[in-house]
Design a protein around this motif. Structure first.
Motif, PDB file in Angstrom:
ATOM      1  N   LEU A  80     -28.358   9.369 -36.638  1.00 36.18           N
ATOM      2  CA  LEU A  80     -28.773  10.735 -36.329  1.00 36.18           C
ATOM      3  C   LEU A  80     -29.543  11.384 -37.482  1.00 36.18           C
ATOM      4  CD1 LEU A  80     -25.428  11.918 -34.714  1.00 36.18           C
ATOM      5  CD2 LEU A  80     -27.608  11.553 -33.519  1.00 36.18           C
ATOM      6  N   HIS A  81     -29.742  10.636 -38.560  1.00 38.92           N
ATOM      7  CA  HIS A  81     -30.367  11.153 -39.780  1.00 38.92           C
ATOM      8  C   HIS A  81     -29.569  12.330 -40.322  1.00 38.92           C
ATOM      9  CE1 HIS A  81     -33.850   8.585 -39.110  1.00 38.92           C
ATOM     10  NE2 HIS A  81     -33.774   8.952 -37.847  1.00 38.92           N
ATOM     11  N   GLY A  82     -28.247  12.200 -40.240  1.00 34.94           N
ATOM     12  CA  GLY A  82     -27.365  13.285 -40.633  1.00 34.94           C
ATOM     13  C   GLY A  82     -26.740  13.091 -42.000  1.00 34.94           C
ATOM     14  N   THR A  83     -26.164  14.174 -42.477  1.00 39.61           N
ATOM     15  CA  THR A  83     -25.402  14.141 -43.720  1.00 39.61           C
ATOM     16  C   THR A  83     -23.925  14.261 -43.370  1.00 39.61           C
ATOM     17  OG1 THR A  83     -25.557  16.536 -43.987  1.00 39.61           O
ATOM     18  CG2 THR A  83     -27.256  15.193 -45.056  1.00 39.61           C
ATOM     19  N   VAL A  84     -23.097  13.590 -44.150  1.00 35.80           N
ATOM     20  CA  VAL A  84     -21.657  13.579 -43.915  1.00 35.80           C
ATOM     21  C   VAL A  84     -20.958  14.211 -45.107  1.00 35.80           C
ATOM     22  CG1 VAL A  84     -19.632  12.121 -43.535  1.00 35.80           C
ATOM     23  CG2 VAL A  84     -21.847  11.443 -42.585  1.00 35.80           C
ATOM     24  N   SER A  85     -20.097  15.177 -44.812  1.00 33.28           N
ATOM     25  CA  SER A  85     -19.234  15.772 -45.834  1.00 33.28           C
ATOM     26  C   SER A  85     -17.799  15.493 -45.423  1.00 33.28           C
ATOM     27  CB  SER A  85     -19.436  17.283 -45.921  1.00 33.28           C
ATOM     28  OG  SER A  85     -20.752  17.592 -46.247  1.00 33.28           O
ATOM     29  N   LEU A  86     -16.985  15.173 -46.395  1.00 34.79           N
ATOM     30  CA  LEU A  86     -15.592  14.827 -46.148  1.00 34.79           C
ATOM     31  C   LEU A  86     -14.726  15.606 -47.109  1.00 34.79           C
ATOM     32  CD1 LEU A  86     -13.493  12.943 -44.803  1.00 34.79           C
ATOM     33  CD2 LEU A  86     -14.112  11.228 -46.486  1.00 34.79           C
ATOM     34  N   SER A  87     -13.681  16.223 -46.602  1.00 38.61           N
ATOM     35  CA  SER A  87     -12.749  16.941 -47.465  1.00 38.61           C
ATOM     36  C   SER A  87     -11.342  16.810 -46.895  1.00 38.61           C
ATOM     37  CB  SER A  87     -13.152  18.416 -47.598  1.00 38.61           C
ATOM     38  OG  SER A  87     -13.130  19.046 -46.343  1.00 38.61           O
ATOM     39  N   SER A  88     -10.378  17.203 -47.690  1.00 39.55           N
ATOM     40  CA  SER A  88      -8.984  17.130 -47.265  1.00 39.55           C
ATOM     41  C   SER A  88      -8.262  18.408 -47.655  1.00 39.55           C
ATOM     42  CB  SER A  88      -8.314  15.902 -47.893  1.00 39.55           C
ATOM     43  OG  SER A  88      -7.023  15.727 -47.375  1.00 39.55           O
ATOM     44  N   TYR A  94     -14.105  16.167 -41.429  1.00 33.99           N
ATOM     45  CA  TYR A  94     -15.442  15.583 -41.477  1.00 33.99           C
ATOM     46  C   TYR A  94     -16.414  16.620 -40.962  1.00 33.99           C
ATOM     47  CZ  TYR A  94     -14.874  10.609 -42.491  1.00 33.99           C
ATOM     48  OH  TYR A  94     -14.674   9.416 -43.109  1.00 33.99           O
ATOM     49  N   GLU A  95     -17.543  16.764 -41.633  1.00 34.55           N
ATOM     50  CA  GLU A  95     -18.621  17.635 -41.173  1.00 34.55           C
ATOM     51  C   GLU A  95     -19.903  16.827 -41.212  1.00 34.55           C
ATOM     52  OE1 GLU A  95     -20.737  21.895 -42.283  1.00 34.55           O
ATOM     53  OE2 GLU A  95     -18.938  21.249 -43.370  1.00 34.55           O
ATOM     54  N   ILE A  96     -20.569  16.722 -40.071  1.00 33.35           N
ATOM     55  CA  ILE A  96     -21.808  15.964 -39.968  1.00 33.35           C
ATOM     56  C   ILE A  96     -22.876  16.926 -39.477  1.00 33.35           C
ATOM     57  CG2 ILE A  96     -22.980  14.035 -38.845  1.00 33.35           C
ATOM     58  CD1 ILE A  96     -20.136  12.748 -38.625  1.00 33.35           C
TER      59      ILE A  96
END
Length: 103
Positions: A80-88, A94-96
């Motif tokens: 999707l040509h997306g960026t992935v952010s991951l946090s806990s 997950y945020e894409i």
């Protein structure tokens, strides 16, 4: 909202893998809450997945692991040509983000 098939297929893969991992690892017998959201504004999509499971101490380590499911999530986001952010923050999030028409 109507979402093109070429967007929904990768998002379906992402949601499936995140839900599968969540069921395997995130919750104790007490259960928990899973939230999945998709927003579209100003030509951009934002896919959010979060759960209130046990989380991980170092979320970025998930990105470096050998998990096939997590690799599929990142490959689908890349499609999707997306960026992935991951946090806990509490559990896992997950945020894409990706632009409309970039697939």
């Amino acid at each position: 909202m109507q979402v093109p098939l070429e967007v929904m297929l990768p998002l379906g893969i992402i949601a499936n893998e995140l839900l599968t991992n969540c069921m395997k690892y995130a919750f104790t017998d007490a259960g928990g809450v899973i939230t999945i959201e998709l927003h579209h504004k100003d030509g951009r999509y934002r896919f959010l997945y979060s759960d209130d499971g046990i989380g991980v101490k170092e979320p970025q380590q998930l990105l470096k692991g050998n998990s096939l499911g997590i690799k599929l999530v990142h490959l689908a986001a890349k499609q999707l040509h997306g960026t992935v952010s991951l946090s806990s923050p509490k559990g896992l999030m997950y945020e894409i983000e990706f632009k409309d028409g970039q697939h």
